[in-house]
Design an enzyme around this catalytic site. Structure first.
Site, PDB file in Angstrom:
ATOM      1  N   ARG A   1     -15.343 -17.753  22.240  1.00 54.41           N
ATOM      2  CA  ARG A   1     -14.124 -17.111  21.726  1.00 54.41           C
ATOM      3  C   ARG A   1     -14.032 -17.228  20.214  1.00 54.41           C
ATOM      4  NH1 ARG A   1      -8.042 -19.046  23.115  1.00 54.41           N
ATOM      5  NH2 ARG A   1      -8.038 -19.828  20.977  1.00 54.41           N
TER       6      ARG A   1
ATOM      7  N   HIS B   1      -1.876 -13.873  28.185  1.00 57.23           N
ATOM      8  CA  HIS B   1      -3.030 -13.882  29.089  1.00 57.23           C
ATOM      9  C   HIS B   1      -3.090 -15.191  29.873  1.00 57.23           C
ATOM     10  CE1 HIS B   1      -4.507 -15.547  25.309  1.00 57.23           C
ATOM     11  NE2 HIS B   1      -5.442 -16.176  25.989  1.00 57.23           N
TER      12      HIS B   1
HETATM   13  C1  SIN Z   1     -10.476 -17.091  29.518  1.00 53.72           C
HETATM   14  O1  SIN Z   1     -11.232 -18.062  29.566  1.00 53.72           O
HETATM   15  O2  SIN Z   1     -10.546 -16.168  30.334  1.00 53.72           O
HETATM   16  C2  SIN Z   1      -9.435 -16.989  28.441  1.00 53.72           C
HETATM   17  C3  SIN Z   1      -9.320 -18.257  27.685  1.00 53.72           C
HETATM   18  C4  SIN Z   1      -8.247 -18.174  26.605  1.00 53.72           C
HETATM   19  O3  SIN Z   1      -8.559 -17.773  25.503  1.00 53.72           O
HETATM   20  O4  SIN Z   1      -7.102 -18.505  26.866  1.00 53.72           O
END
Ligand code: SIN
Length: 296
Positions: A282, A267
């Site tokens: 998170r 991601h």
């Molecule tokens: C995000 O902020 O969209 C993702 C952050 C991550 O966990 O890398």
């Protein structure tokens, strides 16, 4: 992860699933994640295996509820370098104040691939979301592996890569984070410089499918190869692994939840909303030792 038309709606168990792209990702409607029975949770887990990343809107999560939900997938991580909330060390506050550039997750990666047991996945909850910008991209690493030539697959199948947090956690921007001057702060740990070995191609323990497992944030070189020798092939794999054809893009709203499977997905958090604040929480789930083949 299967390919389905963007508009098709599928019933998997009790879920209403809208695939996002032909490559991966799906939005799931009509579910309250803080109030799930075991059957619905199992259907969500299956959807995660099928689509690699799944997304929900209009969820009301307290910190405790987000932790309790994530714990259904497995044991939770307390990150050794990135500070969590004081009252809930399992929660990382992903805050980007208005006026700053984003620095957290702003490059293709698989979370914590520098751990001996890298993350299984993450549950990210949106609170303050810019009116535009701040989307997150995801890339399907099964497709990244499957679309390589047979020759390169054979070469990579037996190879090991070295992963380390060093370059990402000792950069210029990291210095301020150790000094506690930034919204997301770090604490020093010798694990920053640890080098960890993982197969370049890993087999997902639940689906049995092979996925490419190198990423530009944390993969340093191939075992037994110098950095200079490794670089051209790694650069090729980094570029290949995140081709637009393998991706989906999630547009956040307040109260959205994203869940992704780090074992088969990379991601990338976009940094295109400098004038706005963005706040998400998170929680990350501990994974297993990556295996080249299941059961080995
Ligand atoms: C995000 O902020 O969209 C993702 C952050 C991550 O966990 O890398």
């Amino acid at each position: 992860m299967q390919t389905q038309s963007r508009t098709q709606s599928t019933e998997t168990g009790r879920l209403n699933i809208q695939p996002l792209t032909g490559a991966m990702g799906a939005e799931i409607d009509g579910i309250r994640l803080n109030d799930l029975n075991d059957e619905t949770f199992a259907a969500i887990q299956n959807a995660l295996y099928q689509y690699g990343a799944i997304f929900f809107r209009d969820q009301d999560f307290t910190h405790e509820e987000q932790i309790a939900f994530a714990r259904r997938f497995g044991e939770l991580e307390v990150h050794p370098i990135v500070n969590g909330l004081e009252a809930h060390p399992e929660i990382i506050k992903v805050l980007k104040p208005a006026g700053d550039s984003a620095t957290f997750g702003t490059g293709w990666h698989s979370d914590n691939s520098f751990f001996e047991r890298p993350s299984l996945g993450s549950v990210l909850y949106g609170v303050t979301i810019p009116p535009q910008g701040g989307d997150t991209l995801f890339a399907n690493q099964y497709l990244a592996y499957e679309t390589l030539s047979d020759g390169l697959k054979q070469t990579l199948d037996g190879m090991i890569a070295i992963h380390t947090a060093g370059p990402a956690y000792t950069s210029e921007t990291a210095k301020e984070k150790y000094a506690g001057k930034t919204p997301i702060s770090y604490r020093w740990s010798d694990s920053v410089h640890a080098e960890v070995e993982h197969p370049v191609v890993r087999t997902h323990p639940a689906t049995g499918r092979k996925a490419l497992y190198v990423n530009q944030m944390f993969t340093q070189r191939f075992k037994g190869w110098s950095e200079r020798e490794s670089r051209p092939l790694l650069e090729y794999l980094f570029e290949h692994s995140c081709k637009p054809d393998f991706c989906c893009r999630f547009r956040w709203q307040p109260k959205s939840v994203a869940i992704w499977d780090n074992r088969c997905v990379q991601h990338y958090a976009l940094d295109d909303y400098q004038q706005y604040e963005r706040l998400l929480y998170r929680v990350t789930i501990t994974g297993e030792h990556p295996e080249p083949r299941s059961g080995e």
